[in-house]
Design a protein around this motif. Structure first.
Motif, short mmCIF file in Angstrom:
data_model
loop_
_atom_site.label_atom_id
_atom_site.label_comp_id
_atom_site.label_asym_id
_atom_site.label_seq_id
_atom_site.Cartn_x
_atom_site.Cartn_y
_atom_site.Cartn_z
N UNK A 175 0.84 -1.19 0.00
CA UNK A 175 0.00 0.00 0.00
C UNK A 175 0.88 1.25 0.00
N UNK A 176 0.57 2.17 -0.90
CA UNK A 176 1.43 3.35 -1.08
C UNK A 176 0.56 4.57 -1.33
N UNK A 177 0.75 5.60 -0.55
CA UNK A 177 0.06 6.87 -0.72
C UNK A 177 1.04 7.92 -1.23
N UNK A 178 0.50 8.97 -1.82
CA UNK A 178 1.31 10.12 -2.24
C UNK A 178 0.56 11.39 -1.89
N UNK A 179 1.27 12.34 -1.30
CA UNK A 179 0.66 13.61 -0.91
C UNK A 179 1.62 14.76 -1.19
N UNK A 180 1.09 15.96 -1.46
CA UNK A 180 1.94 17.14 -1.37
C UNK A 180 2.49 17.22 0.05
#
Length: 290
Positions: A62-67
């Protein structure tokens, strides 16, 4: 030749070099099954978005990306990946400070910077650093490193990019609007392609997940709009865009090579508009806040 043009040309060889670095640094890269968050600002954010989607699609975890400025508080991750060319971006430094206790991996072009000093695992891609304010090769080299780290080879993309670099830049001066479309991991690449045209040439350029283009943005299609798919997208979207009056850019075999072509188009448009693609209006190499 401008600095950005020279930097664009070096990308394929640097992607191959980044894959070698990934193999050498495998123990310091995110491991299979870890819950990972990737952060960045601007171009680095778009690379984080592409990596996050690619990693999940590859089944690596599981991988998230955010500013960096929008990372939700209270979420727990096994590892944080921060991308910052300069290593000085204020929002990234703030997140690294707040994330003490979570293993922090930093990918940067400059050692000895605030971001580098806060890293638990540091990868310095100094060979990919840039003179131009507008990022190209550092960002794509960082992405190549991360893709190689999840077992996605970059050789075919590098070869396709070399072919794209060998061909003349298509004349896009007749287009007043650009809409880049992606799906999955190429949404991040679409976001980046649009940013390059806005940064370097001040062009009207937008980006969307391909299916979202039907939900409103298609209404702005006109005969001077170019819809540019980054990788495979649903053909019905492209057919609808064409029916609405847009022209459709050819879809290349490699999304990364398509991004390289978009970079070249951005530079060509800037020159046609008598703009300096190395030093765009109101932009600096790094955003350092007081």
């Amino acid at each position: 030749m401008s600095a950005i043009e020279r930097e664009i040309l070096t990308q394929p060889s640097y992607w191959r070099r980044a894959a070698q670095v990934a193999a050498q640094q495998a123990a310091h890269m995110p491991q299979a099954g870890e819950r990972v968050v990737a952060i960045g600002c601007g171009t680095s954010l778009h690379m984080a978005q592409a990596y996050a989607a690619a990693r999940e699609a590859a089944g690596a975890g599981e991988t998230d990306a955010f500013p960096a400025s929008e990372l939700p508080a209270g979420r727990r991750y096994d590892r944080l990946v921060a991308i910052s060319r300069s290593g000085t971006t204020s929002e990234v430094v703030h997140v690294l400070d707040a994330a003490r206790g979570t293993p922090r991996m930093v990918i940067t072009a400059v050692a000895g910077t605030p971001c580098a000093e806060r890293a638990d695992d540091l990868i310095v891609l100094d060979f990919a650093d840039e003179e131009s304010v507008v990022q190209t090769r550092f960002a794509t080299t960082a992405l190549a490193l991360l893709l190689a780290g999840i077992g996605i080879p970059v050789d075919a993309d590098a070869a396709a990019a070399e072919q794209a670099l060998a061909e003349p830049v298509p004349d896009m001066t007749g287009h007043g609007r650009f809409a880049f479309l992606g799906a999955g991991w190429t949404v991040g690449l679409a976001n980046e392609a649009a940013l390059k045209l806005r940064e370097a040439a001040g062009a009207w350029a937008e980006a969307y997940p391909a299916m979202e283009y039907r939900h409103g943005p298609i209404s702005a299609s006109a005969d001077r709009t170019l819809v540019w798919p980054m990788g495979a997208v649903d053909p019905s979207v492209l057919a609808a865009a064409a029916a609405a009056g847009s022209q459709i850019a050819p879809n290349g075999t490699s999304p990364l090579a398509s991004l390289v072509l978009a970079q070249r188009v951005a530079v060509a448009l800037a020159k046609a508009r008598n703009l300096d693609p190395d030093h765009p209006h109101s932009l600096t190499r790094s955003v350092v806040l007081p």
